[in-house]
Write an enzyme that holds these catalytic residues in place. Structure first.
Site, PDB file in Angstrom:
ATOM      1  N   ASP A  98       0.812  -1.220   0.000  1.00 42.82           N
ATOM      2  CA  ASP A  98       0.000   0.000   0.000  1.00 42.82           C
ATOM      3  C   ASP A  98       0.847   1.272   0.000  1.00 42.82           C
ATOM      4  OD1 ASP A  98       0.792  -0.846   2.583  1.00 42.82           O
ATOM      5  OD2 ASP A  98      -0.733   0.387   3.550  1.00 42.82           O
ATOM      6  N   GLU A 164      -0.502  -2.083   5.282  1.00 39.80           N
ATOM      7  CA  GLU A 164       0.501  -2.020   6.358  1.00 39.80           C
ATOM      8  C   GLU A 164       0.418  -0.686   7.079  1.00 39.80           C
ATOM      9  OE1 GLU A 164       3.843  -1.166   8.699  1.00 39.80           O
ATOM     10  OE2 GLU A 164       3.506  -0.104   6.810  1.00 39.80           O
TER      11      GLU A 164
END
Length: 424
Positions: A98, A164
């Site tokens: 991400d 994350e």
């Protein structure tokens, strides 16, 4: 006898030399691809739990290699399973995928110009923490290992993890959700490895720490209630902004006067304050959001308790009310000491002994820690700063910059660690 020894040396030497160029050639072939993947992912970043196109790219690549693929894990995660030609243990490799709500300020050819909605606001989106490099590196590892199944004694599980940086409010995500959904099962993982690129470490260098490596992170929300009044008559109201300032000041005394910083580092930071609508109105309420970082769970317990005690007490002293909610977002990233000892020779062989450095624990946090709570894990830091550079740009900033030439070492290290671990 001398002839026999010479023949034996030549035989084993020829076997070693016959094997080495094959893997070396695979590394050479994959380096350009890894850089291209990284740049494409960098140019097309996606926020946490919204990594749809990134996941499609990863899944297509793993499928092309003949690796068994699972998609939709923890929303947008991708898992690949590669079985070697021989039975054995299971090692997992993890990369986060991400990006962040940061507007890029670099002038790269592959600069991100993507924007998206984040918490109701239109924001720029950027891989300002290097997750694009982690993804590309693991895609490269998958390609190399898929071509060398004869060298794999066991199974390699590739975990491409979303969110994350944290799932959006009201959603689950990240490593914790992956663990809940059984990513470390079927087949059961024996050990897990992960890396993080670092903009301030020179290319070619790897840093690690045995034991506690990165902090546990918590998110707190403080709501302050006062009484609205005209800005010219503050005595008719109760100022939640003033109370917020006093609370922030008080929280810092927990760190500076109550936490034993000779034991481990600890941090309390307020990252967002929201209050008021107009310059001449004292508002009715204020909200503060922040983070707590600790490397010792006893210290975390003490800090949490003192915050819960202090916040409403300070508000009450100024005539207001305040509540605090604390939620854990990551555990302590803990490198299994035995696993570190096992894999250190591999790291030194791949990077060169002079390029392997130990480091102190840091107050950054990683949800890789949730995998390490279940199985032994090793998480290390990979250099991404151009050698000889006089300046590096911190993670999570618009100027964050990584030198692509450091990516191949990441591919080599994870590949060789996997092979060595499975063959031990």
């Amino acid at each position: 006898m001398k002839k026999l020894i010479l023949i034996t040396v030549l035989l084993f030497g020829s076997i070693s030399m016959a094997q080495e160029p094959n893997l070396t050639n695979d590394y050479k072939l994959v380096e350009k691809k890894v850089i291209e993947w990284r740049r494409e992912i960098h140019q097309n970043p996606e926020l946490s739990n919204r990594e749809f196109k990134t996941a499609e790219k990863i899944a297509a690549h793993l499928n092309s290699l003949g690796i068994a693929v699972q998609t939709g894990v923890a929303h947008t995660g991708v898992v690949g399973i590669l079985k070697g030609n021989q039975p054995g243990k299971v090692v997992a490799l993890r990369a986060d995928i991400d990006a962040l709500p940061v507007t890029e300020r670099n002038n790269l050819e592959f600069k991100s110009t993507v924007s998206s909605e984040f918490l109701g606001e239109q924001v720029g989106v950027m891989h300002a923490c290097g997750h694009d490099t982690h993804t590309a590196i693991l895609m490269g590892v998958a390609e190399v290992l898929s071509k060398n199944k004869d060298k794999i004694k066991g199974t390699v599980k590739f975990i491409f993890q979303p969110a994350e940086e944290g799932a959006p409010p009201g959603e689950e995500g990240g490593a914790l959700l992956m663990v809940k959904e059984g990513v470390l099962k079927n087949p059961d993982v024996d050990a897990i490895f992960g890396l993080h690129i670092k903009s301030e470490i020179p290319v070619g260098v790897i840093r690690y720490k045995s034991g506690g490596t990165m902090a546990a992170a918590q998110r707190f929300v403080i709501n302050v209630k006062g009484k609205q009044s005209h800005g010219s008559q503050p005595w008719l109201g109760i100022d939640p902004i003033l109370i917020s300032a006093k609370i922030i000041d008080g929280l810092q005394t927990i760190i500076s006067r109550e936490a034993d910083l000779t034991n481990e580092a600890a941090v309390i930071s307020v990252g967002k304050i929201k209050s008021g609508v107009r310059f001449n109105i004292i508002p009715e309420s204020a909200e503060m959001i922040g983070t707590i970082r600790t490397l010792d769970y006893d210290m975390q317990k003490m800090i949490n308790q003192r915050m819960v005690e202090m916040v409403p007490a300070i508000a009450k002293a100024y005539g207001g009310d305040a509540s605090i909610d604390i939620q854990s977002t990551t555990a302590i990233t803990y490198n299994n000491p035995e696993l570190v000892i096992q894999m250190l020779p591999t790291m030194k062989r791949v990077a060169g002994q002079e390029n392997i450095q130990t480091q102190k624990a840091i107050t950054g946090a990683e949800d890789f820690s949730y995998f390490q709570e279940k199985v032994p894990g090793l998480f290390f830091f990979l250099g991404g700063m151009t050698p000889g550079s006089s300046e590096s740009f911190p993670h999570h900033t618009p100027d964050f910059l990584i030198d692509d030439s450091g990516l191949l070492l990441g591919v080599k290290t994870l590949t060789e660690m996997s092979l060595d671990y499975l063959n031990m």
